[in-house]
Write a protein that holds these residues in place. Structure first.
Motif, PDB file in Angstrom:
ATOM      1  N   SER A 134      31.815  39.168  47.408  1.00  0.00           N
ATOM      2  CA  SER A 134      31.382  38.043  46.567  1.00  0.00           C
ATOM      3  C   SER A 134      31.359  38.434  45.099  1.00  0.00           C
ATOM      4  O   SER A 134      31.700  37.628  44.226  1.00  0.00           O
ATOM      5  N   ALA A 135      30.976  39.679  44.806  1.00  0.00           N
ATOM      6  CA  ALA A 135      30.939  40.151  43.419  1.00  0.00           C
ATOM      7  C   ALA A 135      32.355  40.190  42.837  1.00  0.00           C
ATOM      8  O   ALA A 135      32.567  39.802  41.670  1.00  0.00           O
ATOM      9  N   TYR A 136      33.331  40.630  43.621  1.00  0.00           N
ATOM     10  CA  TYR A 136      34.725  40.636  43.140  1.00  0.00           C
ATOM     11  C   TYR A 136      35.194  39.212  42.867  1.00  0.00           C
ATOM     12  O   TYR A 136      35.771  38.928  41.819  1.00  0.00           O
ATOM     13  N   GLN A 137      34.937  38.312  43.806  1.00  0.00           N
ATOM     14  CA  GLN A 137      35.382  36.929  43.649  1.00  0.00           C
ATOM     15  C   GLN A 137      34.748  36.285  42.415  1.00  0.00           C
ATOM     16  O   GLN A 137      35.421  35.583  41.647  1.00  0.00           O
ATOM     17  N   ALA A 138      33.469  36.547  42.210  1.00  0.00           N
ATOM     18  CA  ALA A 138      32.769  35.984  41.051  1.00  0.00           C
ATOM     19  C   ALA A 138      33.310  36.575  39.748  1.00  0.00           C
ATOM     20  O   ALA A 138      33.464  35.863  38.744  1.00  0.00           O
ATOM     21  N   LYS A 194      37.811  49.641  35.343  1.00  0.00           N
ATOM     22  CA  LYS A 194      36.764  50.537  35.844  1.00  0.00           C
ATOM     23  C   LYS A 194      35.831  49.785  36.797  1.00  0.00           C
ATOM     24  O   LYS A 194      35.499  50.286  37.887  1.00  0.00           O
ATOM     25  N   GLU A 195      35.453  48.571  36.410  1.00  0.00           N
ATOM     26  CA  GLU A 195      34.534  47.772  37.228  1.00  0.00           C
ATOM     27  C   GLU A 195      35.174  47.412  38.569  1.00  0.00           C
ATOM     28  O   GLU A 195      34.544  47.535  39.626  1.00  0.00           O
ATOM     29  N   ILE A 196      36.433  46.973  38.539  1.00  0.00           N
ATOM     30  CA  ILE A 196      37.124  46.604  39.780  1.00  0.00           C
ATOM     31  C   ILE A 196      37.349  47.841  40.650  1.00  0.00           C
ATOM     32  O   ILE A 196      37.157  47.803  41.873  1.00  0.00           O
ATOM     33  N   ASP A 226      36.053  50.883  45.412  1.00  0.00           N
ATOM     34  CA  ASP A 226      35.663  52.183  45.951  1.00  0.00           C
ATOM     35  C   ASP A 226      34.446  52.034  46.871  1.00  0.00           C
ATOM     36  O   ASP A 226      34.388  52.636  47.948  1.00  0.00           O
ATOM     37  N   LYS A 227      33.500  51.226  46.439  1.00  0.00           N
ATOM     38  CA  LYS A 227      32.316  50.979  47.274  1.00  0.00           C
ATOM     39  C   LYS A 227      32.700  50.267  48.567  1.00  0.00           C
ATOM     40  O   LYS A 227      32.155  50.553  49.637  1.00  0.00           O
ATOM     41  N   MET A 228      33.662  49.311  48.466  1.00  0.00           N
ATOM     42  CA  MET A 228      34.116  48.596  49.666  1.00  0.00           C
ATOM     43  C   MET A 228      34.749  49.563  50.667  1.00  0.00           C
ATOM     44  O   MET A 228      34.470  49.512  51.871  1.00  0.00           O
ATOM     45  N   PHE A 233      40.579  42.849  48.783  1.00  0.00           N
ATOM     46  CA  PHE A 233      39.136  42.951  48.608  1.00  0.00           C
ATOM     47  C   PHE A 233      38.370  42.162  49.675  1.00  0.00           C
ATOM     48  O   PHE A 233      37.415  42.668  50.259  1.00  0.00           O
ATOM     49  N   MET A 234      38.821  40.935  49.919  1.00  0.00           N
ATOM     50  CA  MET A 234      38.056  40.016  50.760  1.00  0.00           C
ATOM     51  C   MET A 234      38.334  40.186  52.246  1.00  0.00           C
ATOM     52  O   MET A 234      37.432  40.034  53.067  1.00  0.00           O
ATOM     53  N   ASN A 235      39.588  40.452  52.612  1.00  0.00           N
ATOM     54  CA  ASN A 235      39.993  40.480  54.020  1.00  0.00           C
ATOM     55  C   ASN A 235      40.933  41.649  54.285  1.00  0.00           C
ATOM     56  O   ASN A 235      42.153  41.470  54.325  1.00  0.00           O
ATOM     57  N   PRO A 236      40.391  42.854  54.429  1.00  0.00           N
ATOM     58  CA  PRO A 236      41.253  44.023  54.597  1.00  0.00           C
ATOM     59  C   PRO A 236      42.229  43.882  55.767  1.00  0.00           C
ATOM     60  O   PRO A 236      41.857  43.411  56.837  1.00  0.00           O
ATOM     61  N   PHE A 237      43.473  44.258  55.495  1.00  0.00           N
ATOM     62  CA  PHE A 237      44.603  44.202  56.432  1.00  0.00           C
ATOM     63  C   PHE A 237      45.138  42.785  56.653  1.00  0.00           C
ATOM     64  O   PHE A 237      46.070  42.592  57.438  1.00  0.00           O
ATOM     65  N   TYR A 238      44.538  41.797  55.985  1.00  0.00           N
ATOM     66  CA  TYR A 238      45.092  40.440  56.063  1.00  0.00           C
ATOM     67  C   TYR A 238      46.169  40.304  54.987  1.00  0.00           C
ATOM     68  O   TYR A 238      45.887  39.950  53.865  1.00  0.00           O
TER      69      TYR A 238
END
Length: 564
Positions: free
Chosen positions: A139-143, A190-192, A197-199, A481-486
Motif C-alpha cells: 500500500s505504501a508503494y501504491q500511495a 532510495k525510498e523505492i 528490500d523490506k518486501m 511490488f503488489m503481486n510477486p510472480f504475477y
C-alpha cells in the motif's frame, strides 16, 4: 443501482471471526450431507461478502487515494485480510476432515479442491503478522506512486498523465518528458529500493517459516499455478529468447529505419510512425458510446454485458490527480457486478485498456453464477487469455475509434504484442533472481535487472537517462511490488490470444464461440485445460511460440510501411 449507490459496510474483525467460527462449528457437527452442504454454502456466502466489501474499499480508495475514510479502511483490510485467510484455511481443514468430503467432490468443481490444497500449503497462522506487514508495504508503494506530482513545461502531471507527453510527435518534447518522468523515479530511487528490500525480506521470512528454502515455491503456491511449475516457466523463457527476441529485434530495427533515426532512444520506442501514432479520435464519453455499439454488434452476450456496465456506471476511465496508477478489473460478488478501472491518456492505450479490461469483465459477468465463488475467476494466466483475446476480437470495430488511422492501429498493436513478450518474461526472470538471492542490496538488484534486460531487450538505448542505464526500469512495474510472480501470466496469455488472432486471419467461425465457452467456464478448469478447451496450443509445448511467430512474421512481411 449505480456504482456510487453500492452499499459498503465496515467489517469488524471480531464479528467476522465469530461468524467464521459458527460456520466451522456447523461444518464439524453436521448430522448429514445436506446440513454439511448448507454450511458450506453459508461459508461461500460470507466469503463473497468479504470479497465484495474489500473490493469496494479498494476501488474507492484507488479512485481517490486522498479520501481519508477509504484510506483508513484500506489500512484496515491490510490488517484483517490475513486474519480472514486464517479463518478460511481453518474452515478448509474442517471440510477436508469431514466424513462428507467425498460427497462434496461430486457437487463442486475439481479446481476448488486444487486451489484449497495450495492455499493450505501457502498459509499458516504464524505468518499473519508478516502478511500484514507485506500489505502495508504494498500500500505504501501504491500511495507513493499515486502521489507523484511532476512539473513539466509549467504544468503539473501525475505519472500516468505525463505519459501523454512521452508519446508526443515532437521528439524533443518526448525526450524532456521522458527525463522528467524518470527523474521522479531517480529522486525516489532510495525510498523505492528500501521499500522493495523490506518486501523481499518479509516474503523470504514467511517462506522460511513455512519450510521453504526461498520465497519462489511459496510465491507459486500463492499464484495458484495449478498445473505447471517453475521448470515449465524456465523452458518457456528459453523459447522466448530463441523464437521471439530475434523477431522483436527486427521490428525495432524496422521502426528505427521507418522513423529515419540513426539511433532508437528510449523516448523513441513508443513512436511507430513519423506521421504520428494512432490515437482515438474521441473523448472518453464518446468512446464508451461507441464501445457499447461495438459490443452489441459483436455478439448478443457482449452487448448485454456492456449495457450492464454502462447502466450501472461501473467504468472509471479518466486519469486525474490522486487516482492510483494502472488499470484493473474487479468483481463485487454480492452485486454480481464487474468494475473497470483505467487511466485514459489520449493514446492508443485507451482503446487497448478498455477492450482488455472488458475481456476480464465479460468473463466474470459470464461466469458469475458459478458456485463456490472461488471458481468464478480462473487463475491469473487464464484470466489474461480473456482480456488479451478481446483486444483481437474487437479489431473489426477499431475503425470506429481510429477512423483513417485504423491500419496504423493494427500495426502498432500487433507489433506491441510481439515486443511485449520479451519484456514480460524479463519481469518474471528478474523476480526469480531476486527471490533466489534475497541478500542482494538495492544496487545489486538494479544491476541484475540491467543484466537480464540486455538479454531480452538488447536494443535498449538509455543514453541521457542514468537511472535506466543503472537498471531502474523495474521500479515502475506495479506487479513486482503488489503481486510477486504475477507477470509471466500476461505473456502466456498473449501467446494464446495470438493463436486466436491467427484463427481470425483464417476466418475461423468457431474462434469466438470457443472464446465465449471458456468465459462461461470461469475457473472450473486449470490453465492447460482451459487452453485446450479453447482449441489452442499450450504455450509450454515445443513449437507453440515458433508457430505463432511465423504467422505473425508473414503478416508483417506483407505490410507496406511507406503508406504510414
Amino acid at each position: 443501482m449505480k456504482f456510487k449507490e453500492y452499499p459498503y459496510e465496515h467489517l469488524d474483525e471480531n464479528e467476522l471471526h465469530e461468524q467464521f467460527l459458527k460456520i466451522e462449528d456447523k461444518l464439524k457437527n453436521a448430522k448429514d450431507y445436506e446440513e454439511f452442504h448448507e454450511a458450506f454454502k453459508e461459508l461461500d456466502k460470507l466469503n463473497r461478502h468479504v470479497q465484495t466489501m474489500s473490493s469496494l474499499c479498494n476501488v474507492r480508495h484507488t479512485i481517490d487515494t486522498k479520501d481519508a475514510y477509504y484510506t483508513k479502511e484500506n489500512d484496515h483490510y491490510d490488517h484483517i485480510l490475513p486474519l480472514v485467510q486464517n479463518d478460511l484455511v481453518n474452515a478448509t481443514k474442517t471440510i477436508w476432515a469431514s466424513p462428507y468430503f467425498n460427497d462434496l467432490k461430486k457437487d463442486v468443481p475439481e479446481t476448488y479442491f486444487l486451489l484449497k490444497e495450495m492455499e493450505m500449503k501457502a498459509f499458516d497462522e504464524k505468518i499473519i503478522e508478516d502478511m500484514q506487514e507485506e500489505n502495508k508495504l504494498a500500500s505504501a508503494y501504491q500511495a507513493l506512486v499515486a502521489s507523484a506530482d511532476v512539473e513539466f513545461d509549467g504544468e503539473h502531471y501525475s505519472l500516468a498523465g505525463l505519459e501523454v507527453k512521452m508519446n508526443d510527435a515532437d521528439r524533443k518534447v518526448r525526450e524532456e518528458a521522458t527525463k522528467a518522468y524518470w527523474g521522479w523515479f531517480e529522486d525516489h530511487e532510495k525510498e523505492i529500493g528500501e521499500l522493495y528490500d523490506k518486501m523481499v525480506k518479509v516474503r523470504t521470512r514467511m517462506a522460511k517459516k513455512m519450510g521453504y528454502d526461498t520465497f519462489t515455491p511459496l510465491g507459486y503456491l500463492r499464484m495458484t499455478r495449478l498445473d505447471y511449475d517453475e521448470n515449465d516457466v524456465a523452458n518457456y523463457r528459453r523459447q522466448v529468447l530463441e523464437d521471439v527476441v530475434p523477431f522483436a529485434n527486427t521490428l525495432y530495427e524496422r521502426q528505427k529505419n521507418r522513423l529515419g533515426y540513426d539511433t532508437l532512444h528510449v523516448w523513441d520506442e513508443k513512436i511507430e510512425f513519423l506521421s504520428g501514432n494512432p490515437k482515438p479520435k474521441y473523448d472518453r464519453e464518446e468512446m464508451v458510446k461507441r464501445a457499447l455499439k461495438m459490443y452489441k454488434e459483436l455478439d448478443p452476450a457482449t452487448g448485454e454485458f456492456f449495457q450492464f456496465m454502462v447502466d450501472h456506471d461501473v467504468l472509471d476511465l479518466d486519469s486525474y490527480p490522486g487516482k492510483a496508477a494502472g488499470g484493473y478489473c474487479t468483481f463485487f460478488p454480492d452485486y454480481e457486478s464487474p468494475f473497470i478501472f483505467a487511466n485514459f491518456n489520449h493514446t492508443s492505450h485507451d482503446a487497448e485498456v478498455l477492450t482488455h479490461e472488458a475481456g476480464h469483465a465479460f468473463q466474470v459477468y459470464s461466469s458469475k453464477g458459478i458456485e463456490p465463488a472461488d471458481c468464478i475467476w480462473p487463475t491469473m494466466e487464464s484470466c489474461e487469455i480473456h482480456s488479451m483475446s478481446m483486444e483481437f476480437f474487437t479489431y473489426p470495430w477499431m475503425k470506429m475509434f481510429f477512423e483513417e488511422d485504423v491500419d496504423k492501429y493494427y500495426f502498432n498493436h500487433l507489433s506491441g504484442d510481439v515486443k511485449f513478450l520479451p519484456y514480460g518474461v524479463l519481469v518474471d526472470h528478474f523476480q526469480h533472481e531476486v527471490y533466489a538471492h534475497p541478500e542482494m542490496t538495492p544496487d545489486e538488484r538494479m544491476a541484475a535487472w540491467r543484466r537480464l534486460e540486455k538479454q531480452y531487450l538488447p536494443h535498449k538505448n538509455y543514453e541521457g537517462v542514468p537511472v535506466l542505464e543503472k537498471g531502474g526500469w523495474w521500479m515502475r512495474q506495479l506487479h513486482i511490488f503488489m503481486n510477486p510472480f504475477y507477470y509471466i501470466d500476461y505473456t502466456l496469455a498473449q501467446v494464446c490470444a495470438m493463436q486466436f488472432w491467427a484463427r481470425m486471419q483464417e476466418n475461423d467461425p468457431t474462434a469466438f464461440e470457443d472464446y465465449k465457452k471458456i468465459c462461461r467456464m470461469g475457473g472450473t478448469l486449470p490453465f492447460k485445460g482451459i487452453v485446450r478447451e479453447a482449441g489452442l496450443k499450450v504455450p509450454f509445448e515445443a513449437g507453440s511460440l515458433k508457430n505463432v511467430m511465423e504467422k505473425t512474421q508473414d503478416w508483417f512481411a506483407k505490410v507496406d510501411e511507406t503508406k504510414y
